[in-house]
Scaffold this motif. Structure first.
Motif, PDB file in Angstrom:
ATOM      1  N   HIS A  57     -88.186  17.238  58.047  1.00  0.00           N
ATOM      2  CA  HIS A  57     -88.185  18.696  57.917  1.00  0.00           C
ATOM      3  C   HIS A  57     -89.164  19.346  58.888  1.00  0.00           C
ATOM      4  O   HIS A  57     -89.281  20.550  58.939  1.00  0.00           O
ATOM      5  CB  HIS A  57     -88.532  19.085  56.482  1.00  0.00           C
ATOM      6  N   TYR A  95     -86.695   9.865  49.177  1.00  0.00           N
ATOM      7  CA  TYR A  95     -86.674  10.882  48.132  1.00  0.00           C
ATOM      8  C   TYR A  95     -87.744  10.560  47.104  1.00  0.00           C
ATOM      9  O   TYR A  95     -87.919   9.396  46.695  1.00  0.00           O
ATOM     10  CB  TYR A  95     -85.312  10.909  47.448  1.00  0.00           C
ATOM     11  N   SER A 121     -94.582  23.299  47.548  1.00  0.00           N
ATOM     12  CA  SER A 121     -93.602  22.302  47.100  1.00  0.00           C
ATOM     13  C   SER A 121     -93.055  22.650  45.717  1.00  0.00           C
ATOM     14  O   SER A 121     -91.863  22.468  45.449  1.00  0.00           O
ATOM     15  CB  SER A 121     -94.242  20.914  47.049  1.00  0.00           C
ATOM     16  N   GLN A 123     -92.527  25.462  44.469  1.00  0.00           N
ATOM     17  CA  GLN A 123     -91.536  26.533  44.555  1.00  0.00           C
ATOM     18  C   GLN A 123     -90.195  26.045  45.090  1.00  0.00           C
ATOM     19  O   GLN A 123     -89.155  26.605  44.775  1.00  0.00           O
ATOM     20  CB  GLN A 123     -92.074  27.662  45.440  1.00  0.00           C
ATOM     21  N   SER A 124     -90.242  24.979  45.893  1.00  0.00           N
ATOM     22  CA  SER A 124     -88.982  24.511  46.492  1.00  0.00           C
ATOM     23  C   SER A 124     -88.431  23.257  45.816  1.00  0.00           C
ATOM     24  O   SER A 124     -87.411  22.723  46.249  1.00  0.00           O
ATOM     25  CB  SER A 124     -89.184  24.247  47.990  1.00  0.00           C
ATOM     26  N   VAL A 126     -86.718  22.750  43.291  1.00  0.00           N
ATOM     27  CA  VAL A 126     -85.333  22.840  42.789  1.00  0.00           C
ATOM     28  C   VAL A 126     -84.314  22.408  43.855  1.00  0.00           C
ATOM     29  O   VAL A 126     -83.164  22.130  43.537  1.00  0.00           O
ATOM     30  CB  VAL A 126     -84.991  24.268  42.281  1.00  0.00           C
ATOM     31  N   HIS A 127     -84.762  22.334  45.104  1.00  0.00           N
ATOM     32  CA  HIS A 127     -83.865  21.888  46.177  1.00  0.00           C
ATOM     33  C   HIS A 127     -84.036  20.401  46.485  1.00  0.00           C
ATOM     34  O   HIS A 127     -83.350  19.866  47.346  1.00  0.00           O
ATOM     35  CB  HIS A 127     -84.122  22.698  47.460  1.00  0.00           C
ATOM     36  N   TRP A 128     -84.960  19.740  45.803  1.00  0.00           N
ATOM     37  CA  TRP A 128     -85.174  18.312  46.045  1.00  0.00           C
ATOM     38  C   TRP A 128     -84.026  17.516  45.420  1.00  0.00           C
ATOM     39  O   TRP A 128     -83.421  17.930  44.427  1.00  0.00           O
ATOM     40  CB  TRP A 128     -86.488  17.844  45.424  1.00  0.00           C
ATOM     41  N   HIS A 129     -83.782  16.355  45.996  1.00  0.00           N
ATOM     42  CA  HIS A 129     -82.752  15.439  45.506  1.00  0.00           C
ATOM     43  C   HIS A 129     -83.036  15.073  44.038  1.00  0.00           C
ATOM     44  O   HIS A 129     -84.134  14.607  43.725  1.00  0.00           O
ATOM     45  CB  HIS A 129     -82.774  14.196  46.402  1.00  0.00           C
ATOM     46  N   TRP A 131     -83.832  16.697  41.385  1.00  0.00           N
ATOM     47  CA  TRP A 131     -85.172  17.167  41.023  1.00  0.00           C
ATOM     48  C   TRP A 131     -85.461  17.091  39.517  1.00  0.00           C
ATOM     49  O   TRP A 131     -86.596  16.807  39.116  1.00  0.00           O
ATOM     50  CB  TRP A 131     -85.413  18.593  41.546  1.00  0.00           C
TER      51      TRP A 131
END
Ligand code: ATP
Length: 222
Positions: A57, A95, A121, A123-124, A126-129, A131
């Motif tokens: 990223h 992951y 992290s 805050q984001s 919910v976009h993790w594999h 999650w």
């Protein structure tokens, strides 16, 4: 590779594993001081810094091996901090959920496993594999950086626990937010300073500075 158990704590017969994940490109005093303060505030015997594999990223980043080498140099004298290489050694995308599955398998169902992350992290996440699975495997501590206020995380499939001993007895499924002494510093700032030939002595351990110079990192040489 086998996870080091040398610095794990058995408190109330519970194994503790606390992981502070990141890119660490490069590791800086903000990471190190925050991880130490976290250990002190939560009375953890150790905190494990875990560099991610491919920093896919982020562009222009150092190789995983350089980031890992710098981390090892940074914690060499520490009795509290250690480094886990598993994400660097794993092939392909790394992951967090896979790392936690591996740790859970290794440490057993009763181990207190906690993943530490910054508010960025959190805050984001919910976009993790997968999650949501993270909370079935681990607890989460969100650490606030300078000037940041507490987040509303009530949508997380986890229980908010503010009492330290109760939190530490939970194997997984709990979270808390922890305010640490603000250290206004980032790896981006360190990279920029090095590129511009500015000193970073107050921001990065000396051994890491020497490694950066030796390998010509962040100056467009590698
Ligand atoms: P970059 O500037 O490249 O984005 P970074 O300094 O944020 O890097 P990371 O390796 O991405 O460093 O961060 C790893 C973890 O350390 C994240 O959870 C991040 O929130 C936290 N962190 C980074 N800098 C600080 C700091 N100064 N104080 C406390 N925590 C920090």
């Amino acid at each position: 590779m086998a996870i080091s158990v040398s610095k794990m704590q058995a408190s109330f017969n519970v194994i503790e594993k606390v992981i502070f994940g990141g890119t660490f490109d490069p590791v800086h005093n903000g990471h190190l001081i925050s991880a130490q303060e976290l250990a002190r505030k939560m009375a953890y015997q150790s905190v494990t810094l875990m560099p991610c594999g491919q920093a896919y990223h982020k562009t222009g980043s150092s190789t995983a091996q350089h980031r890992l080498n710098m981390l090892n140099l940074a914690v060499a004298q520490s009795t509290v901090l250690d480094v886990d290489e598993q994400e660097v050694l794993r092939d392909g995308a790394t992951y967090t959920v896979d790392t936690l599955r591996h740790l859970r398998q290794e440490l057993g169902e009763h181990a207190h496993i906690t993943w530490v992350m910054g508010t960025d992290s959190a805050q984001s996440i919910v976009h993790w594999h997968q999650w949501r699975q993270i909370f079935t495997l681990a607890n989460v501590i969100v650490i606030a950086r300078s000037g940041e206020s507490e987040l509303d995380l009530s949508h997380w499939p986890a229980k908010l626990v503010n009492e330290v001993e109760t939190f530490k007895q939970s194997p997984h499924g709990c979270y808390c937010q922890l305010a640490l002494t603000p250290i206004s510093l980032s790896s981006s700032e360190v990279r920029k300073a090095i590129k511009n030939h500015q000193p970073v002595d107050n921001h990065v351990p000396q051994a890491v500075i020497e490694y950066i110079e030796q390998h010509g990192l962040y100056r467009g040489l590698d």
